[in-house]
Design an enzyme around this catalytic site. Structure first.
Site, mmCIF file in Angstrom:
data_model
loop_
_atom_site.group_PDB
_atom_site.id
_atom_site.type_symbol
_atom_site.label_atom_id
_atom_site.label_comp_id
_atom_site.label_asym_id
_atom_site.label_seq_id
_atom_site.Cartn_x
_atom_site.Cartn_y
_atom_site.Cartn_z
ATOM 1 N N TYR A 257 -35.524 -25.447 140.265
ATOM 2 C CA TYR A 257 -36.125 -26.721 139.865
ATOM 3 C C TYR A 257 -37.208 -26.483 138.806
ATOM 4 O O TYR A 257 -37.240 -27.152 137.763
ATOM 5 C CB TYR A 257 -36.713 -27.428 141.083
ATOM 6 N N LYS B 251 -37.195 -27.778 134.816
ATOM 7 C CA LYS B 251 -38.237 -28.633 134.265
ATOM 8 C C LYS B 251 -38.982 -27.950 133.120
ATOM 9 O O LYS B 251 -39.473 -28.618 132.206
ATOM 10 C CB LYS B 251 -39.204 -29.048 135.370
#
Length: 252
Positions: A159, A163
């Site tokens: 994750y 990002k």
């Protein structure tokens, strides 16, 4: 008041009843925009559209799978056929998973990147074409504090990596097309008061809060306010920027 009257704004991932995306959509509608609620959850799309219209706003719902090039292009074609313009794209759709690198699978990595980065790329690429033709556009991408500080809130390393990729992609793209009247910026929310936050055990919640100088989670409206400003005509000389919305938990 920022004026979005006559503008068409696409907000991906805005069909969730309690997420940041819905607040973003409602805020744009409150400023006069026609909001395209885009989400893979068809019932959620209907719900967000109904709530926007109940508040006196203008909305149009589309069920879309942002990981599918065909589905994304169909969304853009539908919006252009109906409204003839796309002024703003907010790439809000995203997913997370709490897992250690040791336990992570390649499929986990692919699934996170497919939505958080590749889906964002597909939506951006498809919306760039009408924006370039109009010589005007605003693209705002949702990154995360995790992409800057390497986790520490929610989600695993995949994750955080996805990002961080959003930030690099956005900066590079801003160099490519900002001269054509299109700005590309990112926002990096920290801990936000959503259902995920509310579900945390008290001990875990207290630990996260202790690392935030403001001593509280942020509200979805606080994230939406920054996004709406970046998407406005008033933000015409801001591009390639990343705005931290985290109560001071990460400072550059």
């Amino acid at each position: 008041m920022l004026d979005f009257n006559g503008q068409v704004v696409i907000v991906t991932g805005s069909g969730s009843p309690k997420g940041i995306g819905k607040t973003i959509a409602l805020t744009f509608a409150g400023q006069g925009a026609t909001v395209v609620v885009a989400d893979m959850n068809s019932e959620g799309v209907k719900g967000s559209v109904a709530d926007i219209e109940a508040a006196g706003g203008k909305a149009f719902g589309i069920t879309v799978d942002i990981t599918s090039p065909e589905s994304v292009q169909s969304m853009v074609d539908t919006v252009m056929d109906r409204f003839g313009r796309i002024d703003v794209l907010v790439n809000n759709a995203g997913i997370s998973q709490k897992v250690t690198v040791e336990d992570m699978t390649l499929e986990d990595m692919k699934r996170i990147f497919n939505v958080n980065m590749f889906g964002l790329f597909l939506c951006t690429q498809a919306c760039m074409k009408p924006m370039r033709a109009a010589k005007y556009g605003r693209i705002v991408n949702l990154s995360s504090v995790s992409g800057k500080r390497g986790g520490g809130v929610f989600g695993g390393a995949h994750y955080s990596a996805s990002k961080a990729a959003v930030l690099a992609f956005s900066k590079n793209l801003s160099r490519e097309i900002s001269a054509e009247g299109i700005t590309i910026n990112s926002v990096c929310p920290g801990l936000i008061n959503t259902e995920i936050w509310k579900s945390l055990p008290q001990e875990a919640a207290d630990k996260i809060i202790s690392d935030i100088p403001m001593g509280r989670p942020g509200e979805t409206q606080e994230v939406a306010n920054a996004i709406v400003f970046l998407a406005s005509k008033e933000a015409s000389y801001i591009t390639g920027e990343e705005i931290d919305i985290n109560g001071g938990s990460h400072m550059d």
